[in-house]
Design an enzyme around this catalytic site. Structure first.
Site, mmCIF file in Angstrom:
data_model
loop_
_atom_site.group_PDB
_atom_site.id
_atom_site.type_symbol
_atom_site.label_atom_id
_atom_site.label_comp_id
_atom_site.label_asym_id
_atom_site.label_seq_id
_atom_site.Cartn_x
_atom_site.Cartn_y
_atom_site.Cartn_z
ATOM 1 N N CYS A 132 -13.548 -26.019 -30.719
ATOM 2 C CA CYS A 132 -13.066 -26.972 -32.590
ATOM 3 C C CYS A 132 -13.752 -25.573 -33.715
ATOM 4 O O CYS A 132 -14.352 -25.375 -33.403
ATOM 5 C CB CYS A 132 -13.555 -28.134 -32.865
ATOM 6 N N CYS B 212 30.409 -6.698 -29.775
ATOM 7 C CA CYS B 212 29.335 -5.980 -31.821
ATOM 8 C C CYS B 212 29.644 -6.517 -32.514
ATOM 9 O O CYS B 212 31.314 -6.653 -32.958
ATOM 10 C CB CYS B 212 29.358 -3.962 -31.797
ATOM 11 N N CYS C 295 26.799 -5.688 -37.764
ATOM 12 C CA CYS C 295 25.960 -6.279 -38.901
ATOM 13 C C CYS C 295 25.904 -5.226 -39.738
ATOM 14 O O CYS C 295 24.822 -5.154 -40.212
ATOM 15 C CB CYS C 295 24.861 -7.171 -38.345
ATOM 16 N N CYS D 38 20.296 -3.075 -36.573
ATOM 17 C CA CYS D 38 20.561 -2.025 -35.456
ATOM 18 C C CYS D 38 20.272 -0.848 -36.187
ATOM 19 O O CYS D 38 18.832 0.323 -35.866
ATOM 20 C CB CYS D 38 20.819 -1.442 -34.017
ATOM 21 N N CYS E 30 16.408 8.544 -28.176
ATOM 22 C CA CYS E 30 16.363 6.615 -28.696
ATOM 23 C C CYS E 30 15.099 7.175 -27.586
ATOM 24 O O CYS E 30 15.366 7.690 -25.901
ATOM 25 C CB CYS E 30 17.601 6.156 -28.148
ATOM 26 N N CYS F 252 16.045 -1.981 -32.026
ATOM 27 C CA CYS F 252 17.649 -2.697 -31.840
ATOM 28 C C CYS F 252 17.701 -3.467 -31.000
ATOM 29 O O CYS F 252 18.538 -4.802 -31.264
ATOM 30 C CB CYS F 252 18.632 -1.383 -31.713
HETATM 31 S S1 SF4 Z 1 22.513 -5.105 -34.336
HETATM 32 FE FE1 SF4 Z 1 24.026 -3.484 -33.949
HETATM 33 S S2 SF4 Z 1 25.002 -3.595 -32.152
HETATM 34 FE FE2 SF4 Z 1 24.646 -6.002 -32.310
HETATM 35 S S3 SF4 Z 1 26.052 -6.292 -33.929
HETATM 36 FE FE3 SF4 Z 1 24.659 -5.553 -35.120
HETATM 37 S S4 SF4 Z 1 25.437 -3.834 -35.781
HETATM 38 FE FE4 SF4 Z 1 26.380 -4.151 -33.143
#
Ligand code: SF4
Ligand code: FAD
Ligand code: FMN
Ligand code: SF4
Ligand code: SF4
Lengths: 467, 442
Positions: free
Chosen positions: A151, A359, A362, A365, A394, A400
């Protein structure tokens, strides 16, 4: 026989029979490894009986000792992304109920559930007090004793709890007293508020403890109230450091468990894993690092005893899939694979791969890699939003794939052919490690990085044209 | 113009009858399951007629134990996959989800259910095994949801089970009645195969039980008999013109639609008579088959319809026009139907009354009667000591589904007069336990 709507569960007698979840933990027997940690859910006989009825196999009674007084406003939490309790903090002390009441209820629980594990958690000060209280819980029918050296608030200010857990010599002495006085198995519960968990672990083993449990809560401040300028939980305008637990502390607990289980003098001591266990997966992970019982507090405080249904079903499903019949079949199975960094294969190579069909564009990554890692992802030039991996850049860091919001969209693919193996340790032994400032043998040598001034060419789109 | 073009091939049929609740992908299931609060004594579970442990199976999906989730579902409901997509979840589990109280969308329980069950159906993972052989045999009449569920449960209890089915496929109205945009035939059959493969009951197809002799044979050859015959064909309207060419029963129409898909013929102008869910399905179906004009005619006001609101909305969105307070007087035409003559109605002191002189005719080339299914009275009358209620429903003991003739048990539409697949699933399971109890005690 009477059926009400909804009570008609199919009894599946064939499969589960083959799997035996029962444990014998340092002589403490229980129908399964799912135990309640010493905490509010084990504050009374009522709660423990309800828990056993729901499917829990054991319970460590809320710590008994000299009477305490609690404050009002006792818990706080880390509400990460609306999960409400990602981490949980408390400033509660050990049981504030009279010992007499606890002992009477303990005896009653044992009468109803003779095959379940009831363990008395204890925290007292002098040798005489330890001997007294051990005698009393033995008389009440406890199957074992757990020593609360963990504790991290309040009790430690009085020289108990983590104050003991942080002083291996003191800890060892108390374990020796207890071992001499006790006729039932003894578990020593460790505090994580220490740099090297092996120190108290070893002290407990040298004091001849039967088993170890860990972790207790982590010293913490979960947040500050922005009106009263006091830490949560706020007691009349002030707060104090609390003990942190819940899902957020699991990684700390797993690591400490592993440290103990890999220590030659400690590893044969049965371990009860505690800290952030909420799902079957957590249970399996603790077992894979050597725990042979697990204890849960926060998840039960959040969802009630019913979560044991999910733990049990998931554990059984895992064991069926892997062909195990008892938890001892896989206990510690991950330990040989946890090694020092210097023994990892430097020739193993993975690289990110984006599944274009999955994909959603967005571009997290991309920005994660460009701003936060190794500039190995390129934005498309074709007007789509699907980025591509620049393979030569990479380094296989995983970032990512961790930020991608789509299941299995970015995968880490193996690039080496598996034939080469070389470790830092081997390089050191053969005197081949990079050892000058600009050594050609350094890992990042030749890795492409844009020129610094390239940074200023990136402009965020500004629809209004205003800068 | 019609909302839908007439489908000329299976591809176009699938477009027009697009699945309303498509299978979730992993990401959808992951996000959706993360929202569940794991409520104590959860209202969603209470609202499910089979009492599925909803919070548990959703948590299992969330923790990656999809097989376990499927098992939780099947433990309570042998039609788990079909129910996930075709249950009227808005008035059952999802309607009870606590999020509704905060104007937050309820959990998509049905689709999550479907996600878990489809995963084991696709992998073929065996979740159940037949119980230890009791040496006893049970006969089941009808391979609908009730019969199949009873069979599954009896197999886990160790009975040999023979199902006598009039048609050539299992699942009853699930494949022959439920609207095609709710579930595909393949998906229904995949679940049927999945269950039969692991539990091994026998189905004797194209074998209606219709005579006293056959019943006697069952009575001597088996320890108990379960009646899961559902309801019969569309009940007659007893109206002039009912036998004209182009007049169809709704249940028969939908069955043909489900079996023939784009081969199905539809007229230009269709009138559907009725206000229940079957009427909505028949109207929606007609529209999606490319009928130019579909009129849904109901005797009373819109608010009195038996159909769920979402079913009506679905029909309207497919281009169906509602005609309310219109009571059919006769179907007109020469050899084929040419129209339906209605009279307007109104409520007078709570009583539906025709308005004199308000008669009018809606011209059409096809009439679908969705005015309820007939009961299986003729078969049931052959069974000794079987008590039926005033609506020709078989009377059973609510705890065991045993009928007044102790060796007969019953469930599904045959005892409730027409409900949902999920009710049939519960009844079959309950009856199996009742049978087990009865056989064990005798
Ligand atoms: S993070 Fe990259 S690979 Fe994943 S959905 Fe978004 S753009 Fe596509
Ligand atoms: C048009 C329509 C749409 C529907 N839509 C939905 C929906 O969206 N969702 C939902 O949950 N429910 C829906 N239902 C209701 C649901 O289909 C039924 O409640 C359910 O199928 C009843 O199951 P059951 O086993 O009692 O009977 P049935 O499904 O009717 O099965 C009875 C079986 O017994 C066989 N049989 C009958 N007589 C004999 C005999 N003498 N000998 C041998 N075999 C015999 C039949 O061929 C059939 O296979 C719908 C019903 C209809 C008519
Ligand atoms: C409110 C609260 C009170 C606790 N009281 C005790 C106690 O009396 N004795 C003890 O050994 N541990 C106590 N703990 C620590 C728990 O037993 C457990 O070690 C810790 O919470 C980590 O597990 P978890 O992440 O499952 O919560 C307490 C924890 C909480 C949250
Ligand atoms: S069976 Fe139907 S009502 Fe029950 S939980 Fe599943 S979808 Fe909801
Ligand atoms: S009521 Fe909604 S949130 Fe609560 S357990 Fe059911 S599905 Fe989850």
């Amino acid at each position: 026989m009477e059926f009400t709507n909804g009570s008609l569960k199919t009894k599946d007698m064939n499969k589960k029979d083959k799997i035996d979840l029962s444990v014998n933990f340092a002589g403490i027997k229980a129908p399964n490894p799912f135990w309640l940690a010493s905490a509010p859910p084990t504050n009374s006989g009522y709660q423990i009986m309800k828990a056993f009825d729901a499917g829990w196999g054991g319970a460590v009674w809320k710590t008994l000792g000299m009477p305490t007084i609690n404050v009002s406003s006792r818990y706080g939490s880390t509400n990460y992304r609306d999960t409400r309790i990602a981490g949980f903090s408390n400033i509660e002390l050990i049981s504030d109920r009279p010992l007499e009441d606890n002992l009477r209820e303990m005896a009653e629980v044992k009468k109803h559930f003779p095959d379940h594990a009831v363990i008395a958690s204890l925290m007292v000060d002098t040798r005489k007090e330890w001997e007294d209280i051990i005698k009393q819980v033995e008389d009440a029918g406890a199957d074992g004793i757990e020593l609360n050296f963990g504790c991290p608030h309040g009790m430690c200010e009085r020289g108990m709890g983590s104050a003991v857990g942080q002083e291996p010599e003191v800890l060892k002495t108390i374990v020796e007293w207890v071992m001499e006085a006790s006729n039932i198995p003894v578990i020593t519960k460790l505090s994580p508020n220490i740099s090297h968990i092996v120190d108290p672990g070893l002290a407990a083993v040298q004091g001849k403890t039967d088993a170890i449990s860990l972790i207790n809560t982590v010293k913490s401040i979960v947040g500050i109230d922005l009106d009263s300028y006091a830490p949560y939980p706020v007691v009349d305008g002030k707060g104090t450091n609390g003990g942190y637990c819940g899902p957020a502390v699991k990684p700390i607990a797993l690591h400490m468990l592993k440290d103990l289980m890999q220590h030659p003098e400690i590893k044969n001591t049965p371990m009860s894993g505690i800290g952030g266990i909420e799902t079957w997966r957590d249970v399996v992970e603790f077992i894979l690092l050597g725990a042979t019982s697990v204890q849960v507090c926060t998840a039960v405080m959040h969802y009630g005893f019913g979560i044991v249904r999910e733990l049990e079903s998931g554990l059984i499903n895992f064991m069926e899939d892997k062909g195990y019949t008892t938890i001892y079949d896989f206990a510690g199975k991950a330990l040989p694979n946890v090694t020092d960094w210097k023994h990892l294969n430097l020739k193993s190579e993975v690289k990110a791969k984006i599944n274009e069909d999955k994909c959603i564009g967005c571009d997290l990554c991309y920005i994660a890699c460009d701003d936060g890692a190794h500039q190995a992802i390129a934005l498309p030039t074709d007007g789509s939003r699907i980025p591509t991996i620049i393979e030569k850049n990479c380094v296989g860091c995983n970032l990512c794939s961790l930020v991608c919001p789509v299941e299995d969209c970015i995968t880490m693919e193996k690039f080496d052919d598996g034939t080469e193996h070389e470790t830092w340790h081997e390089l050191t032994e053969s005197d081949r490690i990079p050892n000058t400032w600009n050594d050609d043998r350094a890992g990042g040598k030749g890795h492409y990085v844009p020129e610094p001034a390239e940074a200023l060419k990136h402009k965020r789109k500004d629809k209004a044209g205003i800068k | 113009m019609a909302e839908y073009k007439r489908p000329d091939n299976e591809q176009e049929f699938k477009e027009n009858f697009k699945q309303k609740k498509p299978l979730m992908n992993d990401t959808q299931a992951h996000y959706e399951s993360s929202r569940c609060l794991f409520c104590y004594d959860a209202p969603c579970m209470d609202a499910c007629p089979t009492g599925i442990d909803v919070p548990l199976f959703i948590k299992q999906i969330q923790t990656g134990n999809t097989d376990g989730a499927a098992k939780t579902i099947y433990d309570s409901n042998w039609m788990g996959n079909a129910c996930g997509t075709i249950c009227p979840t808005g008035v059952l589990c999802e309607g009870a989800c606590v999020y509704n109280h905060q104007d937050v969308a309820p959990l998509l329980i049905g689709r999550l259910q479907n996600y878990a069950t489809m995963s084991v159906i696709e992998s073929g993972k065996q979740l159940y095994y037949p119980g230890e052989d009791t040496g006893k045999k049970v006969a089941i009449i009808g391979a609908g949801p009730a019969g199949i569920s009873c069979a599954c449960e009896l197999r886990t209890l160790g009975y040999t089970v023979d199902i006598y089915e009039a048609k050539s496929q299992p699942s009853g109205l699930t494949v022959h009645g439920v609207a095609p945009y709710k579930i595909s035939n393949e998906e229904v059959m995949a679940e049927m195969d999945y269950l039969q493969n692991q539990l091994g009951y026998n189905i004797i197809y194209n074998h209606p039980i219709s005579t006293k002799e056959e019943l006697t044979k069952l009575e001597t050859g088996y320890s108990a008999i379960f009646i899961g015959v559902g309801l019969g064909i569309t009940a007659p309207l007893n109206m002039t013109g009912e036998n004209l060419k182009g007049v169809h029963g709704a249940v028969e129409f939908i069955e043909e639609l489900r079996m023939k898909h784009s081969e199905m013929k539809i007229a230009q102008r269709v009138v559907v008579i009725g206000g229940g869910n079957t009427a909505m399905d028949a109207a929606s179906g007609s529209a999606r088959l490319g009928a130019e004009e579909v009129t849904l005619a109901y005797r009373r006001g819109k608010e009195s319809m038996g159909a769920y609101d979402f079913e009506y909305d679905l029909a309207v969105s497919a281009g169906v026009k509602g005609l309310f307070n219109a009571s059919p007087l006769e179907i007109v035409g020469g050899e084929s139907v040419e129209g339906v003559r209605f009279v307007k109605t109104e409520l007078v002191n709570g009583k539906l009354t025709n308005i004199d002189g308000s008669e009018f005719t809606v011209p059409c080339d096809m009439v679908i009667k969705a005015t309820g299914q007939a009961k299986q009275g003729s078969l049931l009358s052959l069974i000794d000591k079987l008590t039926l209620d005033e609506k020709t429903r078989i009377v059973v003991n609510a705890d065991t589904n045993q009928t007044t003739n102790p060796m007969y048990f019953a469930g599904g539409d045959a005892i409730n007069g027409g409900a949902e697949v999920v009710n049939g699933a519960y009844d079959g399971k309950l009856a199996a336990n009742g049978i087990h109890q009865w056989i064990t005690q005798n």
